[in-house]
Scaffold this motif. Sequence first.
Motif: not given
Length: 370
Positions: A139-151
Amino acid sequence: MYREDFPLPDVTYLDSACMSLRPEKVIEKVNRYYREYPGCSGRSSHSISQKASKELEQARRKVANFIDASRGELMFTSGTTEGINTVARGLDVERVFLTEREHNSNRAVWQELGVETVNMEGLDTDFLESELREGDLLSVLHVSNLDGKVFDVEEACRIADEQGAYSLIDAAQSIPHRPFSVQSIEPDFVAFSGHKMLGPSGTGGLYVAKKVQEDLSPLKYGGGAVENSSFSGNERKSFPQGFEPGLKNIAGFTGLGAAVEYLEDIGMEKIQRHEEKLTDEIVRGLEEADVKVFCEGPGIVSVAFNSVTHGEAAQYLDRRDIKVRAGRHCVHPWFNDRNFDGTVRASLHLYNTEEDVEKFVKEVRKLSRL
Ligand SMILES: Cc1ncc(COP(=O)(O)O)c(C=O)c1O
């Protein structure tokens, strides 16, 4: 870009990761429900109610198409949090795999339910291949709301599927800003928020792939979700209607349909390129400033100051009509682990302009010299 479509006084709005602005078209669509067909969808058979049902299902089709899904794979929710809670409470899982950047909405519910969590720095494919097994959920995020990191959720979902595990993507910060297709990523579940993608407050969606619909139980039970009932039990409708009891937020969801139309008319690639360009400008503009910049992808730039606290910085910017968010952005463990207490976050959307970026950079530079 298209700033004139958005009714807001003359401010620099840099808080779209929290909530986006809405174009007139969305506001008009919401108003149209209250003015022209303010009936119960899916219940009464008079023409006003029928029109409401038709508009609601059209909105479902539009939103589903937008992520390459079918109408029968999308339930409406109040946002990403409700989507994740629906999966957490309705799916039987042994362990849940999370990254260190997960939003509290994809952490607190698992902790409350006492589900074992496996905390990962990122999505290491070797680790996922060796650790994930049947009964687990990635269960993971696609794009971080912290720094925009894309997974790389596509690869991660592929591995989860191979290992017999489920996959859930928190797409709160990706669907509003970039092309997104469930057919290329092939997740089991995707949760997202309408109010971050130009839609009304308290709207969102949960995609549930056909193949896992039978494995999921609803979060809520009640009228509209039942085919038939007796004193001893009830026969539930299939997904999605069986998961949406009670009167729906018809105004909101039809507004979300209009938001999706608006985004499609512009084009998600174009929106992504626009945000990439503005993000680069912010990062370049702050290169010489005495601040620490966290930016790993387009659309989101977090800044930590040496001269002032994040709260003071946000107040200073607010007084100059620059709207940002300050704090730990609901990713507390990430900050606590590094022993620092927050950042000022600038987050973009299609309506931001070069002037917005210049104004932000200029004021941050000034602040860093205080
Ligand atoms: C990555 C991420 N996940 C989940 C959420 C929660 O979304 P909502 O409040 O719309 O349910 C947010 C909101 O900021 C988010 O950024």
